[in-house]
Design a protein around this motif. Sequence first.
Motif, PDB file in Angstrom:
ATOM      1  N   GLN A 131       8.201   4.329   5.514  1.00  0.00           N
ATOM      2  CA  GLN A 131       7.488   4.358   4.235  1.00  0.00           C
ATOM      3  C   GLN A 131       6.100   3.732   4.377  1.00  0.00           C
ATOM      4  O   GLN A 131       5.885   2.811   5.159  1.00  0.00           O
ATOM      5  CB  GLN A 131       8.275   3.612   3.164  1.00  0.00           C
ATOM      6  N   ARG A 132       5.150   4.255   3.601  1.00  0.00           N
ATOM      7  CA  ARG A 132       3.783   3.722   3.589  1.00  0.00           C
ATOM      8  C   ARG A 132       3.547   3.043   2.243  1.00  0.00           C
ATOM      9  O   ARG A 132       3.676   3.669   1.192  1.00  0.00           O
ATOM     10  CB  ARG A 132       2.762   4.832   3.789  1.00  0.00           C
ATOM     11  N   ILE A 133       3.168   1.775   2.292  1.00  0.00           N
ATOM     12  CA  ILE A 133       3.054   0.966   1.079  1.00  0.00           C
ATOM     13  C   ILE A 133       1.680   0.310   1.012  1.00  0.00           C
ATOM     14  O   ILE A 133       1.176  -0.217   2.010  1.00  0.00           O
ATOM     15  CB  ILE A 133       4.140  -0.130   1.051  1.00  0.00           C
ATOM     16  N   ALA A 134       1.085   0.334  -0.178  1.00  0.00           N
ATOM     17  CA  ALA A 134      -0.137  -0.427  -0.439  1.00  0.00           C
ATOM     18  C   ALA A 134       0.234  -1.689  -1.201  1.00  0.00           C
ATOM     19  O   ALA A 134       1.066  -1.648  -2.115  1.00  0.00           O
ATOM     20  CB  ALA A 134      -1.124   0.400  -1.245  1.00  0.00           C
ATOM     21  N   VAL A 135      -0.355  -2.809  -0.803  1.00  0.00           N
ATOM     22  CA  VAL A 135      -0.122  -4.083  -1.487  1.00  0.00           C
ATOM     23  C   VAL A 135      -1.430  -4.518  -2.131  1.00  0.00           C
ATOM     24  O   VAL A 135      -2.449  -4.690  -1.450  1.00  0.00           O
ATOM     25  CB  VAL A 135       0.374  -5.169  -0.512  1.00  0.00           C
ATOM     26  N   LEU A 136      -1.397  -4.677  -3.450  1.00  0.00           N
ATOM     27  CA  LEU A 136      -2.578  -5.073  -4.207  1.00  0.00           C
ATOM     28  C   LEU A 136      -2.379  -6.457  -4.797  1.00  0.00           C
ATOM     29  O   LEU A 136      -1.252  -6.946  -4.893  1.00  0.00           O
ATOM     30  CB  LEU A 136      -2.850  -4.063  -5.334  1.00  0.00           C
ATOM     31  N   GLY A 137      -3.479  -7.049  -5.213  1.00  0.00           N
ATOM     32  CA  GLY A 137      -3.404  -8.370  -5.837  1.00  0.00           C
ATOM     33  C   GLY A 137      -4.723  -9.096  -5.676  1.00  0.00           C
ATOM     34  O   GLY A 137      -5.514  -8.793  -4.777  1.00  0.00           O
ATOM     35  N   ALA A 138      -4.959 -10.057  -6.544  1.00  0.00           N
ATOM     36  CA  ALA A 138      -6.188 -10.847  -6.473  1.00  0.00           C
ATOM     37  C   ALA A 138      -6.172 -11.745  -5.243  1.00  0.00           C
ATOM     38  O   ALA A 138      -5.137 -11.919  -4.584  1.00  0.00           O
ATOM     39  CB  ALA A 138      -6.331 -11.677  -7.747  1.00  0.00           C
ATOM     40  N   GLY A 198       5.788   8.952  10.474  1.00  0.00           N
ATOM     41  CA  GLY A 198       6.994   8.378  11.056  1.00  0.00           C
ATOM     42  C   GLY A 198       6.947   6.877  11.243  1.00  0.00           C
ATOM     43  O   GLY A 198       7.956   6.266  11.621  1.00  0.00           O
ATOM     44  N   ARG A 199       5.816   6.251  10.993  1.00  0.00           N
ATOM     45  CA  ARG A 199       5.703   4.794  11.151  1.00  0.00           C
ATOM     46  C   ARG A 199       5.855   4.113   9.785  1.00  0.00           C
ATOM     47  O   ARG A 199       5.435   4.642   8.758  1.00  0.00           O
ATOM     48  CB  ARG A 199       4.341   4.400  11.733  1.00  0.00           C
ATOM     49  N   THR A 200       6.418   2.917   9.791  1.00  0.00           N
ATOM     50  CA  THR A 200       6.402   2.073   8.603  1.00  0.00           C
ATOM     51  C   THR A 200       5.016   1.441   8.515  1.00  0.00           C
ATOM     52  O   THR A 200       4.511   0.910   9.501  1.00  0.00           O
ATOM     53  CB  THR A 200       7.462   0.964   8.692  1.00  0.00           C
ATOM     54  N   CYS A 201       4.405   1.511   7.349  1.00  0.00           N
ATOM     55  CA  CYS A 201       3.042   0.991   7.215  1.00  0.00           C
ATOM     56  C   CYS A 201       2.900   0.234   5.904  1.00  0.00           C
ATOM     57  O   CYS A 201       3.246   0.748   4.838  1.00  0.00           O
ATOM     58  CB  CYS A 201       2.035   2.148   7.272  1.00  0.00           C
ATOM     59  N   VAL A 202       2.413  -1.008   5.996  1.00  0.00           N
ATOM     60  CA  VAL A 202       2.133  -1.820   4.814  1.00  0.00           C
ATOM     61  C   VAL A 202       0.667  -2.216   4.882  1.00  0.00           C
ATOM     62  O   VAL A 202       0.229  -2.842   5.862  1.00  0.00           O
ATOM     63  CB  VAL A 202       3.029  -3.073   4.748  1.00  0.00           C
ATOM     64  N   ILE A 203      -0.098  -1.834   3.856  1.00  0.00           N
ATOM     65  CA  ILE A 203      -1.547  -2.036   3.863  1.00  0.00           C
ATOM     66  C   ILE A 203      -1.959  -2.890   2.679  1.00  0.00           C
ATOM     67  O   ILE A 203      -1.708  -2.524   1.520  1.00  0.00           O
ATOM     68  CB  ILE A 203      -2.309  -0.696   3.784  1.00  0.00           C
ATOM     69  N   ALA A 204      -2.588  -4.013   2.945  1.00  0.00           N
ATOM     70  CA  ALA A 204      -3.205  -4.816   1.892  1.00  0.00           C
ATOM     71  C   ALA A 204      -4.649  -4.324   1.749  1.00  0.00           C
ATOM     72  O   ALA A 204      -5.454  -4.483   2.667  1.00  0.00           O
ATOM     73  CB  ALA A 204      -3.182  -6.296   2.247  1.00  0.00           C
TER      74      ALA A 204
END
Length: 238
Positions: free
Chosen positions: A35-42, A193-199
């Motif tokens: 899964q590809r996930i975007a992480v948002l926040g101040a 196919g890769r797990t990706c977490v992006i801030a």
Amino acid sequence: EKIAGAFELRDLVYAYDQDGARALDIANLTIPAGQRIAVLGANGSGKSTLLKVLSGLHQPTSGRVLLDGVDMSQILTRDLRRSVGYLGQEVKLYAGTLRDNLNLTQLERDDDRLLAALDFSGLGLFVRSHPKGLDLEIRDGGAGLSVGQRQSIGWARLWLQDPAVCLLDEPTSALDQTLENTIVSRLNDWLAGRTCVIATHRMALLQLTDRTMVLHNGRLAVDGPRDQVLAHMNKEAS
């Protein structure tokens, strides 16, 4: 022998000081492999801390981080470093040649692969046209290189590592828009196919993801499909 990249966080707490405030406080979080996930926040919301915990660079103060169903503390560090790629905002370079700074494992024997990695990161043309090429001298900390060039070397390292998991902390913050767009266009296929977490807050990178999480004071405030979360945020902003 092979890490798929499924994470599970259980009652996770991380604090930089034993008696300090909690930088992360997440009761439960599941990230399926691929899964590809975007992480948002101040600023200060815990985005960078979360990526460092997922990478194994930070150990939880309490709670557990499971990778493919195994507690990360039970996975050998060399296996984590091989399969989990982390690209932070600051790319650490040391005195030596460009080749030395790319070939950190000393396992690469093919300059063509190093050049292919630089092509991917947008530095290929610069290096190929430079008189010293891969023997370009780099001073400690990357002095003499622009912040963007240092970040591009980080991207080249990630390409060479070829990890199952990519943890990216504002990975295009120092790149101009043209180079950012170029890398994003290449990532769409490369991340398959890769797990990706992006801030990140960059819309170009958000388009690569299908899930968005929002952190607030170290806690998970919002979590859902990208378009629904962005629509909700835009509605609140208006």
